[in-house]
Design a protein around this motif. Sequence first.
Motif, short mmCIF file in Angstrom:
data_model
loop_
_atom_site.label_atom_id
_atom_site.label_comp_id
_atom_site.label_asym_id
_atom_site.label_seq_id
_atom_site.Cartn_x
_atom_site.Cartn_y
_atom_site.Cartn_z
N LEU A 37 0.85 -1.11 0.08
CA LEU A 37 -0.03 0.31 0.13
C LEU A 37 0.96 1.04 0.15
O LEU A 37 1.92 1.25 0.68
CB LEU A 37 -0.75 -0.03 1.18
CG LEU A 37 -2.02 -1.04 1.26
CD1 LEU A 37 -2.66 -0.79 2.72
CD2 LEU A 37 -2.71 -0.78 0.34
N HIS A 38 0.50 2.37 -0.69
CA HIS A 38 1.18 3.59 -0.63
C HIS A 38 0.30 4.66 -0.30
O HIS A 38 -1.04 4.43 0.04
CB HIS A 38 1.73 3.85 -2.00
CG HIS A 38 0.74 3.80 -3.38
ND1 HIS A 38 -0.58 4.62 -3.59
CD2 HIS A 38 0.60 2.81 -4.05
CE1 HIS A 38 -1.13 4.05 -4.40
NE2 HIS A 38 -0.65 3.13 -4.99
N ILE A 39 0.68 5.97 -0.05
CA ILE A 39 -0.19 6.79 0.61
C ILE A 39 -1.17 7.31 -0.30
O ILE A 39 -2.27 7.72 0.28
CB ILE A 39 0.65 8.28 1.00
CG1 ILE A 39 1.42 8.74 -0.03
CG2 ILE A 39 1.59 7.77 2.06
CD1 ILE A 39 2.23 10.03 0.17
N VAL A 61 -6.06 13.73 -6.18
CA VAL A 61 -5.30 12.67 -6.88
C VAL A 61 -3.72 13.00 -6.06
O VAL A 61 -3.31 14.04 -6.00
CB VAL A 61 -4.86 12.65 -8.34
CG1 VAL A 61 -3.84 11.81 -8.64
CG2 VAL A 61 -6.21 12.28 -8.91
N VAL A 62 -3.38 12.01 -5.27
CA VAL A 62 -2.07 11.95 -4.86
C VAL A 62 -1.07 11.67 -5.85
O VAL A 62 -0.81 10.74 -6.50
CB VAL A 62 -1.72 11.05 -3.57
CG1 VAL A 62 -0.60 11.11 -2.64
CG2 VAL A 62 -3.22 11.22 -2.65
N PRO A 63 0.03 12.84 -5.90
CA PRO A 63 1.19 12.69 -6.92
C PRO A 63 2.22 11.65 -6.31
O PRO A 63 2.31 11.79 -5.19
CB PRO A 63 1.59 14.13 -7.20
CG PRO A 63 1.28 14.72 -5.76
CD PRO A 63 0.10 14.09 -5.28
N LYS A 66 0.41 10.67 -11.27
CA LYS A 66 -0.51 10.09 -10.28
C LYS A 66 0.31 8.87 -9.52
O LYS A 66 1.03 8.21 -10.25
CB LYS A 66 -1.63 9.29 -10.94
CG LYS A 66 -2.59 8.74 -9.94
CD LYS A 66 -3.92 8.09 -10.70
CE LYS A 66 -4.46 7.30 -9.65
NZ LYS A 66 -4.98 5.96 -9.66
N MET A 67 0.37 8.75 -8.19
CA MET A 67 0.94 7.85 -7.58
C MET A 67 0.25 6.53 -7.87
O MET A 67 -0.99 6.24 -7.62
CB MET A 67 1.10 8.05 -6.01
CG MET A 67 1.88 7.12 -5.20
SD MET A 67 1.86 7.38 -3.57
CE MET A 67 2.90 8.82 -3.31
N SER A 68 1.14 5.42 -8.38
CA SER A 68 0.47 4.21 -8.53
C SER A 68 1.70 3.13 -8.70
O SER A 68 2.82 3.38 -9.11
CB SER A 68 -0.09 4.28 -9.85
OG SER A 68 -0.54 2.95 -10.43
N LYS A 69 1.28 2.02 -8.29
CA LYS A 69 2.31 0.70 -8.06
C LYS A 69 2.72 0.56 -9.69
O LYS A 69 3.78 0.18 -9.53
CB LYS A 69 1.39 -0.40 -7.76
CG LYS A 69 1.09 -0.86 -6.48
CD LYS A 69 0.72 -2.15 -6.09
CE LYS A 69 -0.86 -2.59 -6.95
NZ LYS A 69 -2.00 -1.82 -6.25
N SER A 70 1.82 0.79 -10.37
CA SER A 70 2.45 0.58 -11.82
C SER A 70 3.36 1.44 -12.34
O SER A 70 3.85 1.09 -13.38
CB SER A 70 1.03 0.39 -12.89
OG SER A 70 -0.26 0.43 -12.12
P1 ADP Z 1 -2.56 1.41 -7.83
O1 ADP Z 1 -3.00 2.53 -8.82
O2 ADP Z 1 -1.52 1.72 -7.04
O3 ADP Z 1 -2.50 -0.01 -8.66
P2 ADP Z 1 -5.10 0.68 -6.94
O4 ADP Z 1 -5.75 0.88 -8.45
O5 ADP Z 1 -4.85 -0.66 -6.50
O6 ADP Z 1 -3.70 1.34 -6.72
O7 ADP Z 1 -6.21 1.52 -6.20
C1 ADP Z 1 -6.78 1.19 -4.95
C2 ADP Z 1 -7.31 2.39 -4.24
O8 ADP Z 1 -6.57 3.40 -3.87
C3 ADP Z 1 -8.52 3.09 -5.38
O9 ADP Z 1 -9.87 3.12 -4.71
C4 ADP Z 1 -7.92 4.27 -5.93
O10 ADP Z 1 -9.05 5.02 -5.98
C5 ADP Z 1 -6.93 4.60 -4.75
N1 ADP Z 1 -5.88 5.27 -5.15
C6 ADP Z 1 -4.73 4.63 -5.66
N2 ADP Z 1 -3.73 5.66 -6.25
C7 ADP Z 1 -4.55 6.93 -5.79
C8 ADP Z 1 -3.80 8.44 -5.77
N3 ADP Z 1 -2.63 8.45 -6.52
N4 ADP Z 1 -4.55 9.04 -5.42
C9 ADP Z 1 -5.77 8.91 -4.77
N5 ADP Z 1 -6.14 7.74 -4.78
C10 ADP Z 1 -5.49 6.73 -5.28
#
Ligand code: ADP
Length: 330
Positions: A13-15, A191-193, A199-203
């Motif tokens: 999990l991330h912020i 959206v958390v950068p 956009k912050m994302s695992k991917s």
């Molecule tokens: P990831 O993009 O890291 O794979 P997920 O798609 O599994 O994350 O997201 C899980 C939950 O976290 C979702 O409900 C999504 O809306 C929220 N979320 C993920 N990344 C962000 C972000 N950068 N800012 C705000 N909410 C986020």
Amino acid sequence: MRILSGVQPSGKLHIGNYFGAIRQFVELQHKGSGLYFIADLHALTTIRDPDKMRSLSRDVALDFLALGLDPDKATLFKQSDVPEVSELSWILSTVTPMGLLERAHSYKDKVAHGISPDHGLFAYPVLMAADILIYRSDVVPVGKDQKQHLEITRDIAVKFNQTYCKGFDPATGKGGVLTLPDPMIMEDSAVVPGVDGQKMSKSYGNTIDLFAPDKETQKKIMSVKTDSTPVEAPKDPDKCNVFALLKHFASPQELAAIREQYVKGGVGYGEFKKKLVEFFMRQFGEARKKRLELEKNTDYVDDVLRKGAERARKIASEVMDDVRRVTGLR
Ligand code: ADP
Ligand code: TRP
């Protein structure tokens, strides 16, 4: 009011996850009887390594408990510990039109990205409908991306009730065996950068994880991308990733003071990043400590999940009794 949601054990999990989703889940436990499950059966569509499956499933449980989910208030369990869900999933699939699943965005997106689809991926929304309907859930909080899956769930419930319950009225949802759930689409918190400003994302590999070791967290935060404005010069907070991140942690007063420092100049980005490290630790320090303790106390976590599954199964078997009766399976 019964609140239900599931989380796939798909990684650390991330912020972004916290501010966008988990925080709302944890707050909702005070608003009704909450059921939260680790969607390991769903995760089988992507995770094919058994050790990874075990450890990621456990991670979700630890994360939720560390972040404040109270197992005396809410029920936390693993999806696969309630085998009735798979039975209901099959029964529902016999009333689910193919077209309904063929129209699912998440399925279509994956196919469009070249993933060769298996039946599990295609049937994913039916299993999700079973998850929701088997506990007669009233409210299902999810992110925007899951909205269509909830619409499919309602359609499947209507179809089942129309097929098997004479007095069912689709307009009110009354008179059926299966309860039509209401979606609760979680507000798009800003959206958390990520550290690179996207956009912050695992991917994207740009995350600040909630539970990484202190040193790593610090390094990550210090690596947030900024421009090359010199220390003395005034800076634009609204164009700065560090400020965008600080917004999620700081009180309005703290944020106003930081904004002033940006505009006045004389403070370097490094100082703002240090502030961010400090605020991060203030916000998550306790959860991080708790998670380390929980990691050592695996018996406790197993016990929470076992008791959770027991409670969930009790509800599920009541609903399944009705389903078996009206379908003539019993
Ligand atoms: P990831 O993009 O890291 O794979 P997920 O798609 O599994 O994350 O997201 C899980 C939950 O976290 C979702 O409900 C999504 O809306 C929220 N979320 C993920 N990344 C962000 C972000 N950068 N800012 C705000 N909410 C986020
Ligand atoms: N599909 C959801 C996701 O990927 C997880 C999920 C599975 C779920 N079953 C559910 C969410 C039931 C809510 C209710 O995020």
